[in-house]
Write an enzyme that holds these catalytic residues in place. Structure first.
Site, PDB file in Angstrom:
ATOM      1  CG  HIS A  55      -1.696  -1.223   1.432  1.00 45.95           C
ATOM      2  ND1 HIS A  55      -2.584  -1.672   0.486  1.00 45.95           N
ATOM      3  CD2 HIS A  55      -1.725  -2.131   2.448  1.00 45.95           C
ATOM      4  CE1 HIS A  55      -3.131  -2.811   0.917  1.00 45.95           C
ATOM      5  NE2 HIS A  55      -2.619  -3.107   2.101  1.00 45.95           N
ATOM      6  CG  HIS A 217      -5.959  -6.136   1.129  1.00 41.91           C
ATOM      7  ND1 HIS A 217      -6.857  -5.573   2.009  1.00 41.91           N
ATOM      8  CD2 HIS A 217      -4.743  -5.998   1.674  1.00 41.91           C
ATOM      9  CE1 HIS A 217      -6.191  -5.123   3.056  1.00 41.91           C
ATOM     10  NE2 HIS A 217      -4.909  -5.357   2.887  1.00 41.91           N
TER      11      HIS A 217
END
Lengths: 353, 353
Positions: A55, A217
């Site tokens: 991320h 995700h």
């Protein structure tokens, strides 16, 4: 799969090493992995976050003066282990205690909670706050309750400034809760990301298909839908956020005085006409900046319609999902306290003011 | 093609409008399009760059204190027209003259040169500098000579600081030339980008194929090759840059005193063992930050081997090619003058110090 990687199993550690070389003001430890600001201030609350890698710049890129004290990266899309947070807490506590900022994913919550217990058992005063700003889904593949997404960046910036100004541990935690209750997000994916260890896209979307309410995700969101214009998609995100009212959840918080867990119930501050906000338009990785500005252009128009005033903004890739093409919008309602803290100086690899 | 756009013909103008809303410290004009810093300082040289859109944050994201005074965006991958640069020069000249920073693409060069002539004919003192740092190819699809790529960011930062410190027009131009002669770049693409007006990828690369020496519009580079490890690809980029010696070119420069064009011949300062450099690892759009750090990790090792000291670095997406997965490395040899200017304060949407 084509990626700038060597062995799949070394992706996280090589990336951390590169980061440490590029930012020698930070210290990167491996086994267990954590990154921290070497210039610790005596008596300042330590803010630690973490979660699966993939991320970036979240969270490591937000370590530095005025934001996080440390970050604990797990493997890609995998929770960090309790020893990482425990060691980071030990390394960065200067007597004022430690706040763990935890995105609401089952693995993260569990491992951060274990670390809270380990640290407190050793006499390091640690408490926790949960980020759960994603209005897309109640429960999902990785979560009970709402997921923690873009709001994390806003919380880390604002609470980082507060710690710098000398807020004590409890006040930092209460502030983090306040920002979380005033923050809501929604994301849309146009493509999947590809996790190195999997070697192929996490999910398939055809040429005219998108995922509304996607998680960071690539976990499923609200629904698959046909591709639409940017304006239509921006309206969708805005409406989902604006129309989400009074979300209530019960969370587990470490009670500093009682030295034990406590369940507390919290209800969101709904967004309404006349509010002042920070608007955050985020790329999930592969979406170019030019498209984020097209979204921001429409978002401004929608806010104007509701007499919602965007007083600050953040536009760019700050919480990503590897190479995913997609965006998220995060809106945080602010008062003078939050705004002043947002405006405070910050010096991290990814956010500087 | 899935993108966050509305009508293809409105992509650039909607993006500019969003940018203006997000950064009210800048003024965005449309028809002709340019972005400029509203806070002009009397007697400071105005620095103007521009080129096709699609490379964001370059150039608009670098407008602000300590970097560009204005930027002129063309349509995607299309040169801006002379009236854009002419109007931007008129709007930002405060008496100290204007330097055009021009990436070496035939259309850009031609249109900036026309704008130089238009402005000088009106009594606005303008001169130009050419950026041609890409060691990949001599002539290419869009260029006679070498292309201007990542070095542009370095030049805009360093010369921006110099203008802020009061360098005069000629000194700003000489400095820009010095940085250009000390800077070399190379890029690699793993995927093509998709230009909105085309609606499909610019070129095809199969699952195991990459383009070495790619340009920022996806134009062909040195060769197609098989995918390799990140370390191998980093070595390739480093070697191509390091082994490139004494490149000589003749360029056309506006002679301020003679008020006419002059041809000048310039030779690169080759990189050698013991040099100090700024290392810039850039994402071409779709490559995540974590992979850039993996490249940086290897690049550091290679520099160490040659006793080349990376004294500063820049890692992130600064000169992109829409959604292309790929990276470029830019190395700039620096002395104390360049280093001090690199370290000077800067406040733009994309680079802050």
């Amino acid at each position: 799969m084509k990626k700038f990687i060597n062995k799949v199993e070394n992706v996280v550690v090589e990336s951390l090493k590169g980061m440490a070389l590029a930012h020698p003001e930070l210290e990167v430890k491996t086994n267990p992995h954590y990154i921290y600001n070497k210039n610790l201030s005596k008596g300042k609350v330590s803010l630690i976050s973490g979660g699966g890698s993939g991320h970036e710049p979240l969270h490591g890129g937000f370590v530095g003066k005025g934001m996080l004290t440390a970050a604990c990266p797990g493997e890609i899309f995998t929770s960090p282990t309790p020893d990482q947070m425990y060691e980071a807490a030990k390394a960065t506590d200067t007597g004022a205690g430690v706040l763990f900022i935890v995105k609401n994913y089952t693995g993260d919550v569990l491992n951060f909670e274990t670390a809270v217990e380990m640290a407190n058992a050793e006499g390091i005063k640690v408490t926790n706050v949960l980020v759960d700003d994603d209005v897309a889904v109640k429960d999902s593949l990785y979560t009970a309750g709402r997921r923690g997404v873009g709001g994390t960046v806003i919380i880390e910036k604002i609470v980082g400034a507060a710690a710098e100004k000398g807020y004590n541990l409890k006040d930092c935690r209460e502030l983090a809760k306040k920002v979380n209750l005033n923050t809501r997000s929604l994301g849309i994916a146009l493509t999947s990301c590809t996790v190195p260890a999997a070697g192929k896209p996490t999910f398939d979307l055809n040429d005219n298909e998108i995922e509304l309410g996607v998680g960071i995700h690539g976990e499923p969101g609200q629904k698959r839908s046909e591709m639409e214009s940017s304006d239509k998609l921006t309206e969708y995100m805005f409406d989902e956020i604006f129309n989400d009212k009074n979300y209530t959840r019960t969370i587990r918080e470490w009670d500093i005085e009682a030295n034990d867990w406590k369940d507390i119930t919290l209800t969101d501050e709904s967004l309404k006409d006349g509010d002042q906000i920070i608007a955050f338009v985020n790329s999930l990785g592969g979406t170019p900046l030019s498209e984020l500005y097209i979204i921001y252009n429409k978002l401004s128009e929608l806010c104007n319609k509701h007499n919602i005033k965007i007083v600050r903004n953040l536009v760019g890739p700050y919480i990503t999902s590897l190479d995913m093409q997609g965006v998220s919008i995060t809106l945080t309602k602010v008062d003078d306290e939050l705004l002043n803290l947002w405006d405070a100086p910050v010096n991290t690899p990814a956010i500087k003011k």
